[in-house]
Design a protein around this motif. Structure first.
Motif, PDB file in Angstrom:
ATOM      1  N   PRO A  82      17.114   0.306  10.037  1.00 45.67           N
ATOM      2  CA  PRO A  82      18.003   0.058  11.390  1.00 45.67           C
ATOM      3  C   PRO A  82      17.356  -1.018  12.110  1.00 45.67           C
ATOM      4  O   PRO A  82      18.103  -1.880  12.658  1.00 45.67           O
ATOM      5  CB  PRO A  82      17.815   1.281  11.856  1.00 45.67           C
ATOM      6  N   ALA A  83      16.108  -1.222  12.083  1.00 46.25           N
ATOM      7  CA  ALA A  83      15.478  -2.289  12.926  1.00 46.25           C
ATOM      8  C   ALA A  83      15.796  -3.525  12.431  1.00 46.25           C
ATOM      9  O   ALA A  83      16.022  -4.554  12.877  1.00 46.25           O
ATOM     10  CB  ALA A  83      13.886  -2.132  12.906  1.00 46.25           C
ATOM     11  N   GLN A  84      15.834  -3.876  10.997  1.00 50.39           N
ATOM     12  CA  GLN A  84      15.924  -4.981  10.379  1.00 50.39           C
ATOM     13  C   GLN A  84      17.482  -5.634  10.595  1.00 50.39           C
ATOM     14  O   GLN A  84      17.872  -6.308  10.816  1.00 50.39           O
ATOM     15  CB  GLN A  84      15.896  -5.002   8.995  1.00 50.39           C
ATOM     16  N   ALA A  85      18.530  -4.540  10.666  1.00 50.20           N
ATOM     17  CA  ALA A  85      19.725  -4.618  10.805  1.00 50.20           C
ATOM     18  C   ALA A  85      20.109  -5.161  12.235  1.00 50.20           C
ATOM     19  O   ALA A  85      20.915  -6.138  12.588  1.00 50.20           O
ATOM     20  CB  ALA A  85      20.647  -3.464  10.550  1.00 50.20           C
ATOM     21  N   ALA A  86      19.406  -4.396  13.060  1.00 47.10           N
ATOM     22  CA  ALA A  86      19.659  -4.765  14.668  1.00 47.10           C
ATOM     23  C   ALA A  86      19.129  -6.170  14.886  1.00 47.10           C
ATOM     24  O   ALA A  86      19.817  -6.903  15.638  1.00 47.10           O
ATOM     25  CB  ALA A  86      18.882  -3.888  15.379  1.00 47.10           C
ATOM     26  N   ALA A  87      17.921  -6.614  14.207  1.00 41.07           N
ATOM     27  CA  ALA A  87      17.514  -7.830  14.284  1.00 41.07           C
ATOM     28  C   ALA A  87      18.346  -8.889  13.670  1.00 41.07           C
ATOM     29  O   ALA A  87      18.520 -10.027  14.579  1.00 41.07           O
ATOM     30  CB  ALA A  87      15.993  -8.109  13.693  1.00 41.07           C
ATOM     31  N   LEU A  88      19.030  -8.698  12.452  1.00 37.38           N
ATOM     32  CA  LEU A  88      19.849  -9.694  12.231  1.00 37.38           C
ATOM     33  C   LEU A  88      21.227  -9.931  12.789  1.00 37.38           C
ATOM     34  O   LEU A  88      21.462 -10.922  12.920  1.00 37.38           O
ATOM     35  CB  LEU A  88      20.141  -9.280  10.641  1.00 37.38           C
ATOM     36  N   LYS A  89      21.510  -8.781  13.451  1.00 37.07           N
ATOM     37  CA  LYS A  89      22.622  -8.846  14.230  1.00 37.07           C
ATOM     38  C   LYS A  89      22.493  -9.669  15.529  1.00 37.07           C
ATOM     39  O   LYS A  89      23.249 -10.447  15.834  1.00 37.07           O
ATOM     40  CB  LYS A  89      23.295  -7.373  14.580  1.00 37.07           C
ATOM     41  N   GLU A  90      21.365  -9.566  16.121  1.00 41.17           N
ATOM     42  CA  GLU A  90      20.969 -10.471  17.233  1.00 41.17           C
ATOM     43  C   GLU A  90      20.756 -11.743  17.097  1.00 41.17           C
ATOM     44  O   GLU A  90      21.271 -12.657  17.706  1.00 41.17           O
ATOM     45  CB  GLU A  90      19.730  -9.868  17.560  1.00 41.17           C
TER      46      GLU A  90
END
Length: 229
Positions: A82-90
């Motif tokens: 979830p953290a990686q997905a959020a970081a890539l989205k940002e």
């Protein structure tokens, strides 16, 4: 582990771009005198004249690659926390925002939007930058920043007056430019009333300009502190 957006599967080419990629070298050999823009236009014309049966082959190849792309994308997303997905989205949001900002600036340049007015400090820097000592631009800026601070109010006055004149120039050019934008149907580029400066007395305007110059000094000082630290 860190995952970069560069690892994300690439979207497949459209039918036209497949045709462009496959035929670019052949068209270049036949038309070596053409510029890249002219060459692309020629290839685009050839694509328009291509029979539907031949275009279909490129479209089928796109569909096959698209199915493979969807599977690869699903596998890529499945490995993200979830953290990686959020970081890539940002990361993607910032990249798209940067692209939009670049396109907007380029469009405004093409449309001839007037350049924003300079502050008194900006004018002082541009006037003395070449003659100032210092190996690097940062060193020169630091020297000019120190020199500006040592100027008396009377010495700063000519630069502040030039800044005031430049602001008048900007407002006059903006009014003319905004009138042209209305004629072109680009009301979206017109400033709102909140963005337009209010009428000020000479004394009030001078105080505002002095405050702006001080703000530029503070920003310059912060920038200069970073390399030293």
């Amino acid at each position: 582990r860190g995952i970069s957006s560069d690892e994300r599967p690439k979207r497949p080419l459209t039918a036209y771009f497949r045709f462009l990629k496959e035929n670019h070298s052949a068209f270049r050999q036949k038309n070596p005198e053409m510029s890249n823009v002219e060459l692309v236009k020629k290839i685009a014309g050839a694509w328009k004249e291509l029979p539907a049966s031949q275009k279909q082959a490129y479209e089928e190849a796109r569909k096959t690659d698209w199915q493979r792309y969807e599977k690869q994308l699903a596998a890529y997303k499945a490995q993200l926390t979830p953290a990686q997905a959020a970081a890539l989205k940002e990361e993607r949001r910032k990249r798209l925002a940067k692209r939009r900002s670049f396109r907007v600036k380029r469009e405004l340049t093409v449309l001839g939007k007037p350049k924003r007015p300079r502050s008194g400090f900006n004018i002082f820097v541009s006037e003395h930058f070449q003659e100032s000592e210092g190996i690097s631009p940062v060193a020169k800026l630091k020297q000019l920043f120190d020199a500006w601070q040592k100027l008396s109010s009377s010495q700063k006055q000519p630069y502040l007056q030039l800044a005031e004149d430049d602001k008048v120039r900007y407002e006059n050019e903006m009014k003319s430019w905004e009138g042209k934008m209305v004629e072109l149907g680009r009301e979206d580029l017109i400033r709102s009333r909140k963005q337009r400066p209010k009428n000020k007395t000479a004394e009030t305007a001078m105080k505002a300009e002095t405050a702006r110059a001080s703000s530029h000094e503070d920003k310059a000082k912060l920038k200069l502190k970073k390399p030293e630290e």
